[in-house]
Design a protein around this motif. Structure first.
Motif, mmCIF file in Angstrom:
data_model
loop_
_atom_site.group_PDB
_atom_site.id
_atom_site.type_symbol
_atom_site.label_atom_id
_atom_site.label_comp_id
_atom_site.label_asym_id
_atom_site.label_seq_id
_atom_site.Cartn_x
_atom_site.Cartn_y
_atom_site.Cartn_z
ATOM 1 N N UNK A 7 0.837 -1.202 0.000
ATOM 2 C CA UNK A 7 0.000 0.000 0.000
ATOM 3 C C UNK A 7 0.876 1.258 0.000
ATOM 4 N N UNK A 8 1.960 1.225 0.739
ATOM 5 C CA UNK A 8 2.887 2.366 0.760
ATOM 6 C C UNK A 8 3.481 2.584 -0.635
ATOM 7 N N UNK A 9 3.835 1.517 -1.325
ATOM 8 C CA UNK A 9 4.336 1.640 -2.703
ATOM 9 C C UNK A 9 3.255 2.204 -3.616
ATOM 10 N N UNK A 10 2.045 1.710 -3.456
ATOM 11 C CA UNK A 10 0.924 2.154 -4.278
ATOM 12 C C UNK A 10 0.720 3.665 -4.158
ATOM 13 N N UNK A 11 0.802 4.177 -2.954
ATOM 14 C CA UNK A 11 0.556 5.609 -2.750
ATOM 15 C C UNK A 11 1.686 6.483 -3.296
ATOM 16 N N UNK A 12 2.782 5.885 -3.709
ATOM 17 C CA UNK A 12 3.822 6.649 -4.414
ATOM 18 C C UNK A 12 3.382 6.955 -5.845
ATOM 19 N N UNK A 13 2.461 6.158 -6.361
ATOM 20 C CA UNK A 13 2.011 6.275 -7.753
ATOM 21 C C UNK A 13 0.593 6.817 -7.886
ATOM 22 N N UNK A 19 -9.711 6.455 -6.820
ATOM 23 C CA UNK A 19 -8.969 5.370 -7.460
ATOM 24 C C UNK A 19 -8.427 4.405 -6.401
ATOM 25 N N UNK A 20 -7.923 4.954 -5.311
ATOM 26 C CA UNK A 20 -7.449 4.089 -4.213
ATOM 27 C C UNK A 20 -8.603 3.240 -3.668
ATOM 28 N N UNK A 21 -9.775 3.840 -3.512
ATOM 29 C CA UNK A 21 -10.934 3.084 -3.026
ATOM 30 C C UNK A 21 -11.322 1.985 -4.018
ATOM 31 N N UNK A 22 -11.211 2.288 -5.310
ATOM 32 C CA UNK A 22 -11.495 1.255 -6.316
ATOM 33 C C UNK A 22 -10.526 0.078 -6.152
ATOM 34 N N UNK A 23 -9.255 0.378 -5.947
ATOM 35 C CA UNK A 23 -8.272 -0.701 -5.827
ATOM 36 C C UNK A 23 -8.460 -1.487 -4.530
ATOM 37 N N UNK A 50 -3.105 -3.736 -6.383
ATOM 38 C CA UNK A 50 -2.087 -3.080 -7.214
ATOM 39 C C UNK A 50 -2.423 -3.011 -8.701
ATOM 40 N N UNK A 51 -3.563 -3.530 -9.119
ATOM 41 C CA UNK A 51 -3.828 -3.690 -10.558
ATOM 42 C C UNK A 51 -3.832 -2.384 -11.344
ATOM 43 N N UNK A 52 -4.135 -1.269 -10.716
ATOM 44 C CA UNK A 52 -4.161 0.022 -11.422
ATOM 45 C C UNK A 52 -3.052 0.962 -10.942
ATOM 46 N N UNK A 173 -17.679 -9.108 -0.267
ATOM 47 C CA UNK A 173 -16.308 -8.640 -0.070
ATOM 48 C C UNK A 173 -16.256 -7.150 0.225
ATOM 49 N N UNK A 174 -17.019 -6.372 -0.528
ATOM 50 C CA UNK A 174 -16.995 -4.916 -0.343
ATOM 51 C C UNK A 174 -17.712 -4.487 0.929
ATOM 52 N N UNK A 175 -18.774 -5.181 1.302
ATOM 53 C CA UNK A 175 -19.457 -4.837 2.542
ATOM 54 C C UNK A 175 -18.539 -5.055 3.745
ATOM 55 N N UNK A 176 -17.615 -5.994 3.617
ATOM 56 C CA UNK A 176 -16.660 -6.256 4.697
ATOM 57 C C UNK A 176 -15.675 -5.113 4.933
ATOM 58 N N UNK A 177 -15.545 -4.192 3.983
ATOM 59 C CA UNK A 177 -14.646 -3.057 4.169
ATOM 60 C C UNK A 177 -15.409 -1.725 3.995
ATOM 61 N N UNK A 178 -16.691 -1.764 4.283
ATOM 62 C CA UNK A 178 -17.535 -0.589 4.055
ATOM 63 C C UNK A 178 -17.047 0.662 4.800
ATOM 64 N N UNK A 179 -16.522 0.479 5.998
ATOM 65 C CA UNK A 179 -16.009 1.656 6.749
ATOM 66 C C UNK A 179 -14.834 2.293 6.021
ATOM 67 N N UNK A 180 -13.934 1.463 5.542
ATOM 68 C CA UNK A 180 -12.766 1.960 4.814
ATOM 69 C C UNK A 180 -13.175 2.677 3.523
ATOM 70 N N UNK A 181 -14.255 2.183 2.916
ATOM 71 C CA UNK A 181 -14.742 2.782 1.675
ATOM 72 C C UNK A 181 -15.652 3.992 1.933
ATOM 73 N N UNK A 182 -15.980 4.190 3.196
ATOM 74 C CA UNK A 182 -16.909 5.263 3.596
ATOM 75 C C UNK A 182 -18.268 5.090 2.927
ATOM 76 N N UNK A 183 -18.677 3.848 2.812
ATOM 77 C CA UNK A 183 -19.977 3.484 2.237
ATOM 78 C C UNK A 183 -20.717 2.571 3.212
#
Length: 183
Positions: A7-13, A19-23, A50-52, A173-183
């Protein structure tokens, strides 16, 4: 590489919060799919996360998207399986989707947008208010979530999943991280 290091590498790009929420969404869905198929959830999740990685640099050059990302990931020492899945998720390259991971990432990429759109039109704008019948109804409405390529989502059949099963696993899968997604 740990998830935190990746994740730290990802945020360099990537700076774009959406977009981060999509990934992160793609990561969560792929982890859920990996568990369903008895595959390595760490590998699958990392591919989703890391796909995007190159998208902000290549959004004006879709023919280069995912090739540059694969190069970045190769330089970071990721496995061939992960790198190839990232490369093949962009159908412009004409590469065959060989593994379950390749097929899962390809189908999942646009599905996350469909699910987010479903949450955003709910009165509370929460994933908890979304269910599979609602998504199936919206799936057939071409004006809804126009950017979510329906044919690509329907490639879930390459995984042996019906659209209903695929949306169910993705939503879970997405409902399991709903707080992180702010949804």
């Amino acid at each position: 590489m740990t998830r935190a290091e990746a994740y730290a590498e990802l945020t360099k790009y990537v700076d774009n919060k959406n977009l981060l929420k999509h990934m992160i969404s793609t990561e969560a869905v792929l982890i859920r799919l990996a568990k369903h198929f008895d595959q390595d959830p760490d590998l699958w999740g990392m591919a989703g996360l890391l796909h995007d990685i190159d998208y902000e640099d290549t959004k004006e050059q879709p023919e280069v998207h995912s090739l540059k990302g694969a190069e970045i990931l190769e330089n970071l020492g990721f496995t061939h399986d992960l790198i190839y899945a990232v490369k093949v998720h962009n159908e412009r390259h004409g590469l065959p989707r060989n593994s379950l991971l390749d097929k899962a990432l390809y189908a999942t990429d646009p599905m996350t947008g469909l699910i987010v759109a479903g949450a955003l039109i709910r009165p509370d704008k929460k994933l908890s208010g979304v269910d599979v019948p609602f998504l199936l109804k919206k799936f057939d409405q071409k004006a809804f979530a126009k950017g979510a390529n329906r044919q690509q989502i329907l490639s879930c059949s390459e995984l042996g999943l019906t659209l209903e099963e695929f949306l169910g696993l993705g939503l879970e899968g997405m409902q399991g991280i709903s707080k992180e997604l702010e949804l």
